[in-house]
Structures are given as structure tokens and as C-alpha cells.
Design a protein around this motif. Structure first.
Motif, short mmCIF file in Angstrom:
data_model
loop_
_atom_site.label_atom_id
_atom_site.label_comp_id
_atom_site.label_asym_id
_atom_site.label_seq_id
_atom_site.Cartn_x
_atom_site.Cartn_y
_atom_site.Cartn_z
N SER A 1 0.66 -0.97 0.03
CA SER A 1 0.44 -0.11 0.34
C SER A 1 0.89 0.79 0.21
O SER A 1 2.03 1.04 0.73
CB SER A 1 -1.36 -0.04 1.63
N ILE A 2 -0.12 2.87 -0.59
CA ILE A 2 1.15 3.29 -0.42
C ILE A 2 -0.49 4.52 -0.86
O ILE A 2 -0.93 4.41 -1.15
CB ILE A 2 1.48 3.82 -1.99
N LYS A 3 0.46 5.37 0.53
CA LYS A 3 -0.71 6.62 0.93
C LYS A 3 0.32 7.90 0.89
O LYS A 3 0.57 8.28 1.48
CB LYS A 3 -1.49 6.21 2.06
N ILE A 4 -1.29 9.24 0.28
CA ILE A 4 -0.09 9.97 -0.04
C ILE A 4 -1.62 10.74 0.47
O ILE A 4 -2.45 11.05 0.20
CB ILE A 4 -0.32 10.14 -2.25
N ASP A 5 -0.76 12.34 0.92
CA ASP A 5 -1.28 13.10 1.60
C ASP A 5 -0.28 13.80 1.43
O ASP A 5 0.04 14.49 2.82
CB ASP A 5 -2.46 12.89 3.32
N HIS A 6 -1.33 15.17 1.16
CA HIS A 6 -0.28 15.76 0.21
C HIS A 6 1.46 15.63 0.12
O HIS A 6 1.01 14.48 -0.98
CB HIS A 6 -0.33 16.74 0.57
N GLU A 7 2.60 16.23 0.83
CA GLU A 7 2.93 15.86 0.55
C GLU A 7 4.15 14.72 0.92
O GLU A 7 5.28 14.11 0.64
CB GLU A 7 4.14 16.66 0.72
N VAL B 1 4.20 10.93 2.49
CA VAL B 1 3.80 9.46 1.90
C VAL B 1 4.61 9.06 2.52
O VAL B 1 5.39 9.23 3.38
CB VAL B 1 4.62 9.44 0.17
N THR C 1 3.25 0.71 3.01
CA THR C 1 3.62 -0.69 3.46
C THR C 1 4.50 -2.09 2.36
O THR C 1 3.51 -1.66 1.53
CB THR C 1 3.14 -1.77 4.37
N PHE D 1 5.67 1.99 -9.48
CA PHE D 1 6.49 3.58 -9.77
C PHE D 1 6.41 4.54 -8.93
O PHE D 1 7.79 5.23 -9.01
CB PHE D 1 6.05 3.47 -11.47
N THR D 2 5.89 4.83 -8.89
CA THR D 2 5.07 5.02 -7.77
C THR D 2 5.51 4.99 -6.94
O THR D 2 6.33 5.93 -5.89
CB THR D 2 3.13 5.83 -7.71
N ASP E 1 9.15 5.44 -6.27
CA ASP E 1 9.60 7.38 -6.69
C ASP E 1 9.39 7.64 -6.26
O ASP E 1 9.86 8.66 -5.66
CB ASP E 1 8.77 7.82 -7.58
N SER E 2 8.97 6.83 -4.25
CA SER E 2 8.50 7.99 -3.37
C SER E 2 9.34 7.34 -2.42
O SER E 2 9.80 8.21 -1.98
CB SER E 2 6.62 7.14 -2.25
N ARG F 1 1.61 13.44 -6.32
CA ARG F 1 2.30 13.88 -5.28
C ARG F 1 2.45 14.80 -6.03
O ARG F 1 3.65 16.26 -5.45
CB ARG F 1 3.55 12.85 -5.46
N THR G 1 -4.84 10.20 -1.04
CA THR G 1 -4.79 8.74 -2.17
C THR G 1 -4.26 7.96 -1.30
O THR G 1 -2.94 8.13 -0.77
CB THR G 1 -4.12 9.76 -3.38
N VAL H 1 -3.18 4.03 -3.32
CA VAL H 1 -3.40 2.87 -4.08
C VAL H 1 -2.46 1.17 -3.03
O VAL H 1 -1.57 1.21 -2.58
CB VAL H 1 -1.97 3.03 -5.25
N THR H 2 -3.26 0.58 -3.62
CA THR H 2 -3.19 -1.22 -2.64
C THR H 2 -4.14 -1.83 -3.23
O THR H 2 -4.79 -1.84 -4.08
CB THR H 2 -4.20 -0.26 -1.23
#
Lengths: 240, 308
Positions: free
Chosen positions: A38-44, A46, A49, A96-97, A100-101, B121, B133, B135-136
Motif C-alpha cells: 500500500s502507498i498512501k499520499i496526503d499532500h506531500e 507519503v 508498506t 513506479f509510484t 519514486d516515493s 504527488r 490518495t 494505492v493498494t
């Protein structure tokens, strides 16, 4: 925790993983692309797991990623052709995300052009680097009819090859080393801008070197073992 | 001379070509749906490449001052179609890489919306307000996010492969069991009015769209329902940011989507590097095609290494 994604037979990856001396989580690209994550983005901000071989890793706990996927993975036959394509792109875009993160060093943090097999991606890198090194780019370039996958390559037998690992220049000759070292500040900027800490440069043989190829996924199968050891040592240094 | 690279099966390209014809602009077309008609040659002199496009009206002799490109999408897996089209596009992309003239838009700069969360981002880093956001491919993570967002969540594809956003409702939670098959993007649902901002160089057009559907494209493209699209305004600071962000990505034209909720929160959803601007101007009457043609005419480079 260091994450190594490579083919089980990738000698370089094995040497790097073995030489790092810390906890290493290694998997193939098929392991990775089917791993729960999982990847979570809250504004800047990140965070996320990843679970590989049953081990759950917080992405923030990764200290380095060594990435050598051949990009041969494709969803299984349980999906129809259209669904395979959809699942493939959703998976690649997601990973990729992730790469990149993550804030740790990633070798290499390939651009989307590489992930998407865009043939102008290596050409753009070559054009940029040739300008930085103040050498002409080779006439030849990729074949005019090139289409399909961008496969990783080994050293060109007709070229003089130089490996760049961060600021380390590894080659059998000295002439090009000097030229590269004198442009190292700009080369480092290029590496950071493109996420490419490790690559092989192939120069045309001849009195005036011309940059023929920038290979961001160098295969080392035909390089002498001691040479591979030097590259692995430089990669370990770069990761640390 | 303006070079237009595209697909006659596309909705944007024919309209752009008609506009060029109506404006008496000298232009040449490469229609990628007829890829076998064209050949590209590359000469090199002292490190400088010269490209010549030949075939179907292209003689390889006239210098190109600006280029509009919107690659064709192969709507088939037939290799007799995809092969020639792919080869032509690969060669054209190589040509565009060294073309010194304006290109709307450089394909090598247009990848960011392939990975939507990555682009989120970028939008956040550029100062836009963006929805939370996730993704999972883990059901429990999706459920946790759903709770965290107070049950107001949409889901959509993580890549730029066409998918439409849908609200995650309690009755379709069973579908989360399918997540291990394919990662999915979940996003905080910002309910409200849709805006599309089209940037063309230093100009911008704001269009407000009103639809009952959470993704107005479903109403317009699939269900063939009328949607209201009209010229609108957004704060100058937002417009400036849209223009700067477009330039930052190395693009000249973009279409940026926003949602504005009842409290005035304006959330940026995504940037499309190849927007279907004819859809919007056909409803709102905004002169987007005309502005793009005007840009191509006014910004033509004097020197060229591309000849058609």
C-alpha cells in the motif's frame, strides 16, 4: 532494511546483497509485482508498506533499494488478453509510484520512459550526457526501425565501455575517465535529475570518442569477475 | 510550415486540421492510422541530426517551424496494425527529441499521468490541494482508508488506461475481495462541481461542468447524457499555478481537472497532457483549438532540422 529486486541468477545483485552486511530482503520482479503493498499520499507526506516472502516492511524503514527487474513479468493466463494488459499497467504504475516515493537511495530510480519501454528514453539520456561530456553522440543511435522492448544489454564489443556508479568511474582505460571526471559536477546533476546512479556508457572506438549508448541496466555476464567485483563494491559504497 | 502528427480517427486532430485549413496556415499532416505511407530518414552532419519525412504529401524538403503531436492509439492487438504504427511513432519520437521548434506536446514529457498517484504527488509539490490518495492491493488497507475518509471514497485505475471513477459504496464492498488481483487507486471523494482548466502557453480556459455523475465523463461519453459545460473563472493564483505546472512538466498544452466542494475547497485531481479539448469547447464555445493554432503559428522557429 535493504530491498533487492533482481533475477535469482543476477550475479551483480548477489554480490551487492552479500556485501551490504545488513538485513536484505530479496525477491524477483514476479515476487514484487504480486506482493501485497500500500502507498498512501496526503499532500506531500507519503507512507506505505510492502509484504515480501511473508515479511512486512514499512517503506520508511527501507535504507536502500537495488532494482534490477528485466520487465518480463506479465499477468498470468487466468486473465484474458485485455485484462492482462490492464493489470499490467495498473501494477507498473503503482510500483513506479512506490519507487519514486521512497526517500532512500534507489539504484536505479528509473524514469517512466524506461518503465514504458519508450525508445526515445535512452536516446534522450544519451543526448543529454553527450552534451555534458562535450562529446558528439554517435551517428548510429538505435536502429531506425526499433520497436518493442528495450532489453538490457551487455558491453558492446566494438566500443570502449565505462561504468558510472555515483562518482566512481570504472573502466579499463584512462582517457575517457579524465574527460568524465572533469565534468563530474554536471554528471552528478544528470544522475540526480534522471535517477540513474548506475549506468554503462559505450563510446565508439577511434581517435575521437563518440557516445554510442547509455545503458541504465548494464548486464555484466561477459565482464571479468574482478571487474564485476569493483562495480559491486562501488554500488555498495553508493548505497551506504 | 506546421506539422500535425496524429490520427484521423481521433476527435481532436480533424478539428485542428480544419482550423488550420480555415486559417490558411501552411501545414502538413502525418496520419499515423496510415503508418505505412510514411518514411523517415535521418542524416547527421557534425553532430546535428536532420530529419526528413517522406510520403503522402511529405517531400522531405520544407522546413517545419512548429509541431502538434497527438499519437494515434491502436484500437486493436493486430500486429499488422500495431507494428507499423509503433515503428512510425518510435521514429517520430526520436525526431521530436532533437526538434528545436515548439512541440505540442513532447511525448517524452507527457508520461506523468501514466501513474496517477505519482502525478498527485507532483501536483501537491506544485502547491495544489490534492485529495488523500491510497494505492493498494490489500483489502484491509482499503477499508481502513474508507473509514479514515468518513466513508467518502472513490476508486479508479492507478494508470492512465481508461477507467472511470466510482464512489465506493457499502453494497459493493465485496469487490474489495478482488484487490489482490490488481492494485487500485482510492481517493478521498470531493463532492461538488468539476472544473477543467486548459492551458495553452500563457493562456488558460476554465470550463465548469455540471453532471450528476461522480465522473462527468461517464455521463457524457458512455451514457450519452447531456452535461452542462460553460466558461467559468477560478482565482488568478490557481490559473498561474496551472500555467507554471504545465511549463514545469515541459508541456505547452494541458488539461487540469479540479473539484470544488460546497465549502470552496478546490482539489486538483489530475493533469492530462493530451486533453480532448474539443469535447469542452464544443459545449462551452471557448476558442481552445483556435488558441492552439495561433500558438503554433506565432511560435514557429526560424531554423529547423525537420523537413516535410
Amino acid at each position: 532494511m535493504i530491498l533487492v529486486i533482481a533475477d535469482p541468477y543476477d550475479t551483480l545483485a548477489t554480490k551487492v546483497a552479500g556485501g551490504l552486511g545488513g538485513p536484505v530482503l530479496r525477491g524477483s520482479e514476479a515476487d514484487l509485482f504480486t506482493a501485497p503493498f500500500s502507498i498512501k499520499i496526503d499532500h506531500e507526506k507519503v507512507w506505505g508498506t510492502l509484504r515480501l516472502h511473508g515479511e512486512m516492511v514499512n517503506l520508511a524503514d527501507l535504507t536502500a533499494v537495488f532494482l534490477r527487474p528485466y520487465r518480463t513479468w506479465w499477468p498470468g493466463p487466468e486473465y484474458g488478453a485485455q485484462d492482462q494488459m490492464f493489470v499490467y499497467h495498473e501494477t507498473i504504475a503503482s510500483w513506479f509510484t512506490v519507487f519514486d516515493s521512497v526517500p532512500c537511495p534507489v539504484i536505479n530510480r528509473f524514469g517512466l520512459g524506461w518503465w514504458l519501454q519508450d525508445h526515445s528514453y535512452p536516446e534522450r539520456l544519451r543526448t543529454e550526457l553527450a552534451a555534458i561530456l562535450n562529446v558528439p553522440a554517435s551517428d548510429s543511435g538505435p536502429p531506425a526501425g526499433a520497436f518493442g522492448k528495450l532489453n538490457p544489454t551487455g558491453p558492446d564489443p566494438d566500443a570502449r565501455s565505462v561504468y558510472l556508479v555515483g562518482q566512481s568511474i570504472i573502466s579499463t582505460g584512462k582517457l575517457l575517465d579524465t574527460a568524465i571526471r572533469s565534468s563530474m559536477t554536471a554528471v552528478r546533476d544528470w544522475q540526480k535529475r534522471n535517477g540513474i546512479s548506475f549506468c554503462r556508457l559505450d563510446f565508439e572506438s577511434g581517435a575521437f570518442p563518440r557516445l554510442k549508448t547509455v545503458e541504465v541496466f548494464p548486464l555484466l555476464d561477459h565482464e571479468p569477475a574482478r571487474f564485476v567485483d569493483r562495480i559491486a563494491a562501488a554500488l555498495i559504497e553508493e548505497v551506504r | 510550415m506546421i506539422l500535425v502528427i496524429g490520427s484521423s480517427n481521433d476527435r481532436v486532430y480533424p478539428k485542428l486540421v480544419r482550423r488550420l485549413q480555415a486559417s490558411n496556415c501552411t501545414h502538413v499532416i502525418v496520419d499515423e492510422d496510415h503508418a505505412t505511407r510514411y518514411q523517415l530518414s535521418r542524416d547527421e552532419c557534425r553532430g546535428t541530426a536532420t530529419w526528413r519525412v517522406l510520403g503522402d504529401g511529405c517531400s522531405g524538403s520544407r522546413p517545419v517551424g512548429s509541431i502538434f503531436v497527438r499519437h494515434a492509439v491502436a484500437r486493436t492487438l493486430d500486429p499488422t496494425v500495431t507494428g507499423p504504427m509503433g515503428e512510425l511513432q518510435t521514429a517520430l519520437n526520436r525526431m521530436l527529441l532533437t526538434a528545436p521548434c515548439p512541440v505540442i506536446n513532447h511525448p517524452s514529457n507527457a508520461f506523468s499521468n501514466y501513474a496517477k498517484a505519482y502525478q498527485t504527488r507532483l501536483l501537491a509539490a506544485a502547491g495544489f490541494d490534492v485529495p488523500k490518495t491510497l494505492v493498494t492491493n490489500i483489502r484491509a488497507e482499503a477499508l481502513r482508508f474508507y473509514d479514515e475518509c468518513g466513508g467518502k471514497v472513490i476508486f479508479k485505475g492507478a494508470s492512465n488506461v481508461m477507467s472511470l471513477a466510482q464512489v465506493l459504496k457499502p453494497q459493493n464492498m465485496d469487490r474489495l475481495n478482488l484487490l489482490p488481483n490488481c492494485p487500485t487507486q482510492f481517493q478521498e471523494f470531493v463532492a461538488g462541481v468539476d472544473y477543467r482548466v486548459h492551458v495553452v502557453g500563457n493562456d488558460a480556459f476554465v470550463t465548469r461542468l455540471v453532471s450528476r455523475d461522480e465522473d462527468y465523463r461517464r455521463a457524457a461519453l458512455i451514457e450519452d447524457k447531456a452535461i452542462v459545460a460553460e466558461a467559468a473563472e477560478l482565482p488568478p493564483s490557481v490559473i498561474r499555478r496551472c500555467i507554471e505546472f504545465t511549463k514545469q512538466l515541459g508541456l505547452i498544452v494541458s488539461g487540469i481537472d479540479f473539484k470544488e466542494d460546497a465549502q470552496g475547497r478546490l482539489a486538483a485531481l489530475e493533469l492530462n497532457p493530451y486533453p480532448q479539448f474539443t469535447f469542452y469547447e464544443g459545449r462551452s464555445g471557448q476558442p481552445i483549438t483556435e488558441t492552439i493554432v495561433d500558438y503554433l503559428v506565432r511560435h514557429q522557429a526560424a531554423d529547423s532540422n525537420v523537413f516535410v
